[in-house]
Motif scaffolding. Sequence first.
Motif, PDB file in Angstrom:
ATOM      1  N   ALA A  67       0.828  -1.213   0.000  1.00 18.31           N
ATOM      2  CA  ALA A  67       0.000   0.000   0.000  1.00 18.31           C
ATOM      3  C   ALA A  67       0.858   1.257   0.000  1.00 18.31           C
ATOM      4  CB  ALA A  67      -0.929  -0.008   1.208  1.00 18.31           C
ATOM      5  N   LEU A  68       1.967   1.214   0.717  1.00 24.69           N
ATOM      6  CA  LEU A  68       2.879   2.347   0.788  1.00 24.69           C
ATOM      7  C   LEU A  68       3.359   2.748  -0.599  1.00 24.69           C
ATOM      8  CD1 LEU A  68       4.569   4.126   2.865  1.00 24.69           C
ATOM      9  CD2 LEU A  68       6.356   2.398   2.610  1.00 24.69           C
ATOM     10  N   PHE A  69       3.818   1.758  -1.364  1.00 24.11           N
ATOM     11  CA  PHE A  69       4.411   2.080  -2.663  1.00 24.11           C
ATOM     12  C   PHE A  69       3.369   2.204  -3.773  1.00 24.11           C
ATOM     13  CE2 PHE A  69       8.000   0.577  -0.187  1.00 24.11           C
ATOM     14  CZ  PHE A  69       8.855   1.658  -0.375  1.00 24.11           C
ATOM     15  N   ALA A  70       2.195   1.643  -3.573  1.00 26.49           N
ATOM     16  CA  ALA A  70       1.100   1.878  -4.512  1.00 26.49           C
ATOM     17  C   ALA A  70       0.689   3.341  -4.458  1.00 26.49           C
ATOM     18  CB  ALA A  70      -0.082   0.974  -4.193  1.00 26.49           C
ATOM     19  N   GLU A  71       0.688   3.901  -3.259  1.00 25.17           N
ATOM     20  CA  GLU A  71       0.324   5.316  -3.138  1.00 25.17           C
ATOM     21  C   GLU A  71       1.387   6.212  -3.767  1.00 25.17           C
ATOM     22  OE1 GLU A  71      -1.317   8.513   0.149  1.00 25.17           O
ATOM     23  OE2 GLU A  71      -1.615   6.358   0.436  1.00 25.17           O
ATOM     24  N   LEU A  72       2.670   5.821  -3.615  1.00 28.78           N
ATOM     25  CA  LEU A  72       3.726   6.580  -4.269  1.00 28.78           C
ATOM     26  C   LEU A  72       3.560   6.539  -5.792  1.00 28.78           C
ATOM     27  CD1 LEU A  72       6.382   8.109  -4.516  1.00 28.78           C
ATOM     28  CD2 LEU A  72       7.597   5.933  -4.196  1.00 28.78           C
ATOM     29  N   GLU A  73       3.295   5.365  -6.343  1.00 22.96           N
ATOM     30  CA  GLU A  73       3.085   5.223  -7.785  1.00 22.96           C
ATOM     31  C   GLU A  73       1.969   6.150  -8.263  1.00 22.96           C
ATOM     32  OE1 GLU A  73       4.228   3.378 -10.352  1.00 22.96           O
ATOM     33  OE2 GLU A  73       5.227   1.591  -9.584  1.00 22.96           O
ATOM     34  N   SER A  74       0.860   6.128  -7.554  1.00 23.13           N
ATOM     35  CA  SER A  74      -0.298   6.930  -7.943  1.00 23.13           C
ATOM     36  C   SER A  74       0.003   8.416  -7.872  1.00 23.13           C
ATOM     37  CB  SER A  74      -1.485   6.582  -7.047  1.00 23.13           C
ATOM     38  OG  SER A  74      -2.590   7.418  -7.310  1.00 23.13           O
ATOM     39  N   ALA A  75       0.627   8.845  -6.769  1.00 28.97           N
ATOM     40  CA  ALA A  75       0.914  10.267  -6.595  1.00 28.97           C
ATOM     41  C   ALA A  75       1.914  10.752  -7.636  1.00 28.97           C
ATOM     42  CB  ALA A  75       1.451  10.517  -5.187  1.00 28.97           C
ATOM     43  N   TYR A  76       2.919   9.958  -7.914  1.00 26.02           N
ATOM     44  CA  TYR A  76       3.962  10.366  -8.854  1.00 26.02           C
ATOM     45  C   TYR A  76       3.399  10.548 -10.262  1.00 26.02           C
ATOM     46  CZ  TYR A  76       8.825  10.832 -10.357  1.00 26.02           C
ATOM     47  OH  TYR A  76      10.017  11.325 -10.848  1.00 26.02           O
ATOM     48  N   GLN A  77       2.516   9.652 -10.651  1.00 27.87           N
ATOM     49  CA  GLN A  77       1.915   9.747 -11.986  1.00 27.87           C
ATOM     50  C   GLN A  77       1.078  11.013 -12.130  1.00 27.87           C
ATOM     51  OE1 GLN A  77      -0.243   6.104 -12.565  1.00 27.87           O
ATOM     52  NE2 GLN A  77       1.601   4.825 -12.513  1.00 27.87           N
ATOM     53  N   ARG A  78       0.461  11.441 -11.017  1.00 33.31           N
ATOM     54  CA  ARG A  78      -0.403  12.622 -11.052  1.00 33.31           C
ATOM     55  C   ARG A  78       0.324  13.900 -10.643  1.00 33.31           C
ATOM     56  NH1 ARG A  78      -3.671  12.357  -7.039  1.00 33.31           N
ATOM     57  NH2 ARG A  78      -2.802  10.502  -6.011  1.00 33.31           N
ATOM     58  N   LYS A  79       1.609  13.765 -10.304  1.00 28.99           N
ATOM     59  CA  LYS A  79       2.387  14.884  -9.762  1.00 28.99           C
ATOM     60  C   LYS A  79       1.698  15.471  -8.527  1.00 28.99           C
ATOM     61  CE  LYS A  79       5.844  14.962 -12.700  1.00 28.99           C
ATOM     62  NZ  LYS A  79       5.641  13.621 -13.264  1.00 28.99           N
ATOM     63  N   ALA A  80       1.123  14.588  -7.744  1.00 34.64           N
ATOM     64  CA  ALA A  80       0.422  14.990  -6.526  1.00 34.64           C
ATOM     65  C   ALA A  80       1.409  15.082  -5.364  1.00 34.64           C
ATOM     66  CB  ALA A  80      -0.680  13.988  -6.201  1.00 34.64           C
ATOM     67  N   PRO A  81       1.078  15.889  -4.362  1.00 34.32           N
ATOM     68  CA  PRO A  81       1.992  16.014  -3.217  1.00 34.32           C
ATOM     69  C   PRO A  81       2.073  14.705  -2.441  1.00 34.32           C
ATOM     70  CG  PRO A  81      -0.093  17.118  -2.766  1.00 34.32           C
ATOM     71  CD  PRO A  81      -0.113  16.743  -4.209  1.00 34.32           C
ATOM     72  N   ILE A  82       3.304  14.334  -2.051  1.00 32.97           N
ATOM     73  CA  ILE A  82       3.479  13.157  -1.207  1.00 32.97           C
ATOM     74  C   ILE A  82       4.833  13.227  -0.514  1.00 32.97           C
ATOM     75  CG2 ILE A  82       4.467  11.695  -3.041  1.00 32.97           C
ATOM     76  CD1 ILE A  82       2.887   9.339  -1.670  1.00 32.97           C
ATOM     77  N   MET A  83       4.816  12.908   0.760  1.00 32.03           N
ATOM     78  CA  MET A  83       6.020  12.741   1.572  1.00 32.03           C
ATOM     79  C   MET A  83       5.839  11.393   2.260  1.00 32.03           C
ATOM     80  SD  MET A  83       8.911  14.118   2.883  1.00 32.03           S
ATOM     81  CE  MET A  83       8.798  15.918   2.852  1.00 32.03           C
TER      82      MET A  83
END
Length: 326
Positions: free
Chosen positions: A196-212
């Motif tokens: 789940a941790l890295f699925a969220e990173l994948e999703s955010a990165y594709q959308r250029k969404a904020p994530i830390m």
Amino acid sequence: MHSANLISGRTFRQVTAALAITAATCLAVPASAQESSDPIKLTLHDWTGQLITTNIMGEVLKKAGYSIEYVQADYLAQFAGLETGDLHIAMEMWETTGREAMDAATATGKVENFGPTGMKAKEEWWYPAYMKEKCPDLPNWEALKDETCAEAFSTAETAPKGRYLGGPVTWGGFDDERVEALDLPFEVIHAGTDAALFAELESAYQRKAPIMLWVYAPHWAPAKFEGEWVEFPEYTSECYNDPAWGSNTSAAYDCGKPFGEIWKVGWAGLKENWPGAHAAVTAFTIDNDEMGAMITKVDLDGMSVDDVVTEWMGANEDRWSGWIKQ
């Protein structure tokens, strides 16, 4: 003329079969007759790399004739079982998150550090490079204290505070304590699983969404995605154990996570009960690049852990056979 010296076809087949059974039996027991015939229990955790290292070690021990059991166990709570001998081998204890628990266990004399795996651990807060536009003073951790920067990492559930996506709570890491000690305007949200941790990173990165979020190495993520780890005050043991240390003189954990080795640990009775297995575990070594490539095959290419381990065993027979000849 020579019939008296011949063995009939049927008898020959029986003798051959008997010899084969005998040979198989010889291969199926440890080299030392003194070694226990009880199963060796290796712990499994909840991230891909650990499943790979553990299954490689298990397959190598099987090749040496040992009986193996895999036991699902909590990363930090496993030490209770390792101390009692109910569990025997844990293939990955990360310097970044497990040092205190490991040191406490080895201090009892009931748990042994079997040495480094060869992999170097890094775990820290990580952000994609595109977030630097909104928070240009990164990677300096003090940039996160700025409310504008923190809000750039916020979500609807945390605004105006920034959101930090931590690992599963069983991983430890003291991120909640770090936020409090460094007075960061962030809320820690723990991912339920590694996937789940890295699925969220994948999703955010594709959308250029904020994530830390918590990113670790060896892993495929730092290679696949462009980004940086936050640079917190450098870890020292005093930071974790002496509140007077550091910028916050009334709280511990006002620093980053430690970097360093990934260790192999286990029950101190392993050497006495299975000396050959003890030697093999001690000899085991894999580096970050090799492990990162195998994690990529599982997490990104869709191979199973079993298939990746089988492939590795086939390509590295000279190497692992040396571990069981120690």
